[in-house]
Scaffold this motif. Structure first.
Motif, PDB file in Angstrom:
ATOM      1  N   GLU A   1       0.405  -1.532   0.370  1.00  8.93           N
ATOM      2  CA  GLU A   1      -0.040   0.383   0.265  1.00  8.93           C
ATOM      3  C   GLU A   1       0.970   0.986   0.222  1.00  8.93           C
ATOM      4  O   GLU A   1       1.866   1.240   0.509  1.00  8.93           O
TER       5      GLU A   1
ATOM      6  N   HIS B   1      -5.289   6.936   0.291  1.00 12.40           N
ATOM      7  CA  HIS B   1      -3.988   5.502  -0.095  1.00 12.40           C
ATOM      8  C   HIS B   1      -4.583   4.416  -0.385  1.00 12.40           C
ATOM      9  O   HIS B   1      -5.499   4.067  -1.323  1.00 12.40           O
TER      10      HIS B   1
ATOM     11  N   HIS C   1      -5.521   0.328  -1.822  1.00  5.05           N
ATOM     12  CA  HIS C   1      -5.585  -1.029  -1.632  1.00  5.05           C
ATOM     13  C   HIS C   1      -5.155  -1.952  -3.096  1.00  5.05           C
ATOM     14  O   HIS C   1      -6.216  -2.106  -3.732  1.00  5.05           O
TER      15      HIS C   1
ATOM     16  N   SER D   1     -10.796  -0.259   5.684  1.00  3.00           N
ATOM     17  CA  SER D   1     -10.766  -1.280   6.862  1.00  3.00           C
ATOM     18  C   SER D   1     -11.135  -0.751   8.214  1.00  3.00           C
ATOM     19  O   SER D   1     -11.058   0.572   8.525  1.00  3.00           O
TER      20      SER D   1
ATOM     21  N   ASP E   1      -8.538   1.747   8.794  1.00  3.52           N
ATOM     22  CA  ASP E   1      -8.264   3.289   7.918  1.00  3.52           C
ATOM     23  C   ASP E   1      -9.465   4.192   8.717  1.00  3.52           C
ATOM     24  O   ASP E   1      -9.008   5.494   9.202  1.00  3.52           O
TER      25      ASP E   1
ATOM     26  N   ILE F   1      -9.204   5.763  -1.190  1.00  4.35           N
ATOM     27  CA  ILE F   1      -9.362   4.501  -1.313  1.00  4.35           C
ATOM     28  C   ILE F   1      -9.301   4.320  -2.641  1.00  4.35           C
ATOM     29  O   ILE F   1     -10.346   4.301  -3.427  1.00  4.35           O
TER      30      ILE F   1
END
Ligand SMILES: [Zn+2]
Length: 153
Positions: free
Chosen positions: A32, A93, A95, A103, A106, A128
């Motif tokens: 990531e 970021h 994935h 998540s 997150d 994301i």
């Protein structure tokens, strides 16, 4: 310009910005990678333009986790604002080989940002990017609102 909505709020960004981020995250595949989002508001804060982004250099990363150095002071957001008129408005970021959904880590990270007293940011945005080894599969912008992450439609 792409426009997404949540309640009476609009989020505006250019496709090219997401493509630029995608190219960077593919370099870090299968780990990531990400950073900060910069933007500005219009129309009494109901419209947010995502204009640019920053990368982070201090982070730990694996294929299922991206954790940046929590100390935001390493970036001088006040200087950035004075030079560009852009605010720190959230995080982004990738994935790799996973969904464009946040998540629990997150969600916790966004909680930490809101409770961080050096940052005056109450509704941070999270982007994301779901990527494969060579392309963008999907992406979602979320807004942190009252302890929850809600997707911009
Ligand atoms: Zn994540």
């Amino acid at each position: 310009m792409i426009v997404k909505k949540y309640k009476n709020l609009q989020l505006c960004f250019k496709r090219q910005l997401v493509e630029k981020m995608t190219r960077i995250t593919i370099h870090h595949y299968p780990n990531e990678y990400g950073g900060f989002l910069l933007g500005c508001y219009a129309d009494d804060f109901t419209r947010l333009y995502i204009k640019d982004f920053l990368l982070v250099d201090k982070y730990t990363s694996s294929s299922v986790e991206f954790r940046r150095e929590l100390n935001l002071k390493i970036h001088n957001f006040e200087n950035i604002f004075q030079e560009t008129g852009l605010y720190y408005i959230g995080e982004w970021h990738s994935h790799p080989n996973a969904s464009a959904w946040y998540s629990l880590t997150d969600l916790q990270a966004m909680n930490d940002i809101v409770s961080c007293d050096t940052v005056q940011l109450y509704n941070p945005v999270l982007l994301i990017l779901s990527i494969s080894s060579n392309k963008l599969l999907d992406f979602n912008f979320f807004i942190f609102d009252n302890g929850r992450l809600v997707v911009y439609e």
